[in-house]
Design an enzyme around this catalytic site. Structure first.
Site, short mmCIF file in Angstrom:
data_model
loop_
_atom_site.label_atom_id
_atom_site.label_comp_id
_atom_site.label_asym_id
_atom_site.label_seq_id
_atom_site.Cartn_x
_atom_site.Cartn_y
_atom_site.Cartn_z
CE LYS A 107 14.99 -43.93 -41.57
NZ LYS A 107 14.84 -42.49 -41.39
CB SER A 146 13.45 -39.66 -42.89
OG SER A 146 13.14 -40.81 -43.63
#
Ligand code: ADP
Length: 792
Positions: free
Chosen positions: A739, A696
């Site tokens: 996140k 990611s």
């Protein structure tokens, strides 16, 4: 003429009129007696008027001869017919006799086989015309010789084997020349059943008689051999028992002499009772009893007996038959879950559904719940609440760092100091066979040469086979099917896939600052106050102060450190109270340094912004979402790529892909044509102590490389996440909620995310999205456009 007379005479000789005694008793008299003792005894005892009369007649007559015939079983002596008697009887010569009332005792000798021609009278005794059956002449053939040898050798063996026969019997037998006589002698001497004897008496042809005798002898020999085997086995057992008894008595005497008392006997009896009480399944009970017997033969203070006692102790104390009664009431369970936890609605709902299915199905089969999330988000406390709601016991083991299968399954008893594995140990601790059993950190299970703990766990968690779980130490199956297993993990991707397959994952990604505030106010503070012996009147903490603690004293997805910091404040206030300071304490943000010291975290973002080659990314770690900085720098070289900062394989490959993509876009980005040939590129991701992996960070690395190569800065307060392909497409990522929480906490204003993750934003709590702009992208060029164009 003379010859004819002679024959007539012989015929007359063989036909006589004699008294007959029919007998029912076990009495068969054979015609031949050897000239020397020992004879097979023919002491005959008979009774009845007709018997006395018959014997009298024989004596008066002077012939001393009577005939003895065996009656057929179901016949009576009255109105006797020839067919009531066996066809062949014995002609008997009375040697001695004595009368006592109706009883006659006599010593008699067999003379010949006879048949009855006609019964002449039946009163007062039976008299009949009988015919003597003559033995055929002695004709020695090879066959009869062989038969005789067999008979003799069998008889000899029998005499040797049994004390019933005198040794002389076989010597006499060897000296009888006539085969018929030999057969009769042995038949008389042998301890045969009376039917067999009668059959031998009736067998007139000598060859047939010998053959039949061989059958009887073989049967007798077999019986004797078996008998002696049984006897010698019994003897052996008796000898062993006696020996042990003797030795044990000796040992006792020695122990008494040395002043060592032996409580082993008592202990063994106690254990025997405990084994009964434990209500073990058959196999376990058999193992326990076997071990107890072994123990009873050991010396009380031998090391071996300690091992044995230990084993028994485990078997006795396991909850084989102890279960708690379930309370499966959904409303009650909901109440408990709400009592213990703030929010977590989705997870609570799923837990209640799970319990509802248990309630309806009445078994514990089905997927295993797995709580996944960073530390301190309430995984353990949810497990405890489930146990509390169901009124089950709660046990917990941590699987973190377990490499050895034996930790789960135990060591075999052959190892010194071996023990059962953690599963069995915990069950003993739970004192019930249906606890809620939490397996923590299933994502940190190792595997190496010591075996694969994951495969042992698979067996534990598989409802099809866990009812016969065998711990190596116990070596008997224990039924785990009533246990409710719950697992926890910090992250999904390190859980062995086979295990993950069995589990139903419930994610707890972490809390926003507001949520933490609520948790602190509703749960943590009151718990800490109570733990420190003070009350809400003595200490209150302002909301702003709690927020401040969350933002600057802790950086975590859960609330573990928050709880600790709150505990610290409580401790200090408790001391003041104990020292006599009665004034209530109100903690404001300004007071925090007094209680907690200087702030532990500050926003790095502000500091790091505005540097060429530095870009803020977001990652999902085992500790929850985090922001990270990707730094790229260059030095003169030949175009090598150096990667540092504990980067995993996937992240390294993703960096390679990012570099290739940026190189391919040199023209579009206006990068100098020889930039990548003349420079080595170094990409570093700080916080090097924490391992990072996953794809990611792809777009973050690509942006950092582009920034470095073009010399352009990235606009401030931007963080990004997304996987990159070689052609620059941006692929979706996981863990968006965590996140976003981290980005918000770090003061990020814009989050760049893959287009396909846009829908996941619905899962992110509103207060985490508040004040943050979300930019979704499909392609890397959109990222470049946003971060560079706006900056220029
Ligand atoms: P984990 O097992 O996930 O590491 P714990 O269950 O040990 O975390 O939680 C740490 C502490 O935080 C516990 O005291 C727990 O009660 C508290 N806690 C976590 N989440 C919540 C929540 N949603 N509501 C109330 N307390 C919570």
């Amino acid at each position: 003429m003379a010859k004819q007379n002679k024959d007539e005479q012989r015929l007359n000789d063989t036909i006589k009129e004699l008294p007959v005694i029919p007998v029912k008793e076990d009495l068969v008299i054979f015609p031949y007696m050897p000239p020397v003792p020992p004879f097979p005894p023919h002491h005959i005892a008979l009774s009845g008027e007709s018997v006395t009369a018959a014997v009298d007649d024989a004596m008066v007559d002077g012939s001393r001869l009577i005939c003895i015939f065996k009656l057929h079983e179901d016949k009576d002596k009255k109105e006797l017919k020839i067919k009531d008697l066996h066809p062949v009887g014995s002609l008997v010569h009375i040697i001695k006799y004595r009368k006592e009332d109706e009883n006659v005792l006599f010593l008699a000798q067999g003379r010949a086989r006879i048949r009855i021609d006609e019964i002449i009278q039946t009163e007062p005794f039976i008299k009949a015309r009988v015919q003597i059956i003559e033995e055929a002449a002695n004709e020695t053939t090879v066959e009869s010789e062989a038969l005789i040898r067999s008979v003799l050798s069998l008889f000899q063996k029998i005499v040797e084997l049994s004390s019933r026969y005198q040794e002389e019997f076989s010597i006499i037998a060897e000296n009888i020349d006539e085969p018929g006589r030999l057969a009769d002698y042995i038949a008389a001497a042998l301890n045969l059943k009376s039917e067999d004897k009668q059959l031998l008496l009736e067998t007139v042809p000598i060859k047939d008689r010998l053959e039949r005798l061989i059958v009887s002898l073989t049967k007798e020999l077999d019986l004797l051999e078996l008998e002696s085997k049984i006897q010698s086995n019994a003897q052996e057992v008796i000898n062993k028992g006696q020996r042990e008894y003797f030795l044990r008595e000796q040992m006792k005497a020695i122990q008494d002499e040395l002043g060592e008392t032996d409580d082993l006997g008592l202990e063994i009896e106690e254990m025997r009772e405990q084994i009964e009480k434990a209500n073990m399944p058959e196999k376990a009970k058999a193992a326990a009893e076997k071990e107890l017997n072994r123990l009873s033969q050991m010396h009380a203070s031998s090391p071996e007996s300690t091992v044995s006692r230990n084993y028994l102790d485990w078997l006795i104390n396991l909850p084989w038959d102890v279960s708690t009664e379930d309370r499966l009431e959904i409303s009650h369970a909901k109440q408990i879950l709400d009592e213990d936890h703030y929010d977590l609605e989705k997870v609570k709902d799923r837990i209640l559904e799970y319990l509802a299915v248990r309630l309806l199905k009445q078994d514990m089969k089905g997927p295993i719940l797995c709580f996944v999330g960073p530390p301190g988000v309430g995984k353990t406390s949810l497990g405890k609440s489930i146990a509390r709601a169901m009124e089950r016991k709660f046990v917990r083991i941590s699987l973190g760092g377990i490499h050895d299968e034996a930790e789960i399954r135990g060591h075999r008893r052959t190892y010194i100091g071996s023990m059962p594995g953690r599963i069995v140990k915990s069950l003993r601790q739970a004192e019930s066979n249906n606890p809620v059993f939490m397996l923590d950190e299933i994502d940190k299970l190792g595997s190496d040469f010591r075996g694969d703990p994951a495969s042992a766990l698979l067996e534990v968690l598989d409802p099809e086979q866990n009812n016969t779980f065998v711990d190596n130490y116990l070596d008997v199956p224990f039924d785990l099917s009533k246990v409710m297993f719950i697992t926890t993990a910090n992250q999904l991707y390190t859980i062995p896939p086979a295990l993950l397959d069995r589990m139903e994952v419930l994610e707890l990604p972490g809390y926003t600052t507001n949520e933490k505030l609520m948790i602190a106010k509703q749960y943590l503070i009151s718990r800490q106050l109570e733990a420190h012996g003070i009350n809400a009147d003595q200490l209150s903490i302002m909301d702003d102060a709690i927020r401040q603690i969350v933002d600057t004293y802790t950086r975590e997805a859960g609330v573990r450190n928050l709880e600790r910091e709150l505990g610290t404040i409580c401790r200090k206030v408790a001391r003041q109270v104990a020292e006599g300071n009665e004034t209530p304490t109100h903690v404001t943000p300004a007071d925090l340094p007094d209680y907690l010291g200087v702030t532990k975290f500050y926003s790095e973002v502000a500091e790091r912004q505005g540097e060429v080659g530095v870009v803020t990314g977001m990652s999902a770690t085992a500790y929850g979402g985090e922001i990270l900085f990707v730094e790229a720098t260059r030095m003169t070289g030949k175009g090598k790529l150096i990667l540092t900062g504990q980067i995993g394989d996937v992240m390294q490959e993703s960096a390679q892909a990012a570099l290739s993509y940026v190189k391919s876009q040199s023209e579009y980005l206006h990068i100098k044509s020889d930039f990548f040939q003349k420079n080595d590129i170094h990409v570093h991701v700080p916080s090097g102590a924490i391992p990072k992996d996953g794809p990611s960070a792809g777009i973050t690395i690509a942006t950092a490389l582009a920034s470095l190569a073009t010399g352009q800065k990235v606009i401030p307060d931007v963080a990004m996440t997304g996987e990159i392909t070689l052609r620059g497409r941006v692929l979706p990522i996981g863990g968006l909620k965590g996140k976003t929480l981290a980005a918000k906490q770090a003061g990020i204003k814009t989050v760049i995310l893959p287009q396909r993750n846009q829908k996941d934003l619905a899962e992110v709590p509103d207060d985490a999205k508040d004040g943050v702009e979300f930019v979704s992208v499909n392609h890397m060029s959109e990222v470049f456009e946003f971060v560079f164009k706006s900056a220029s």
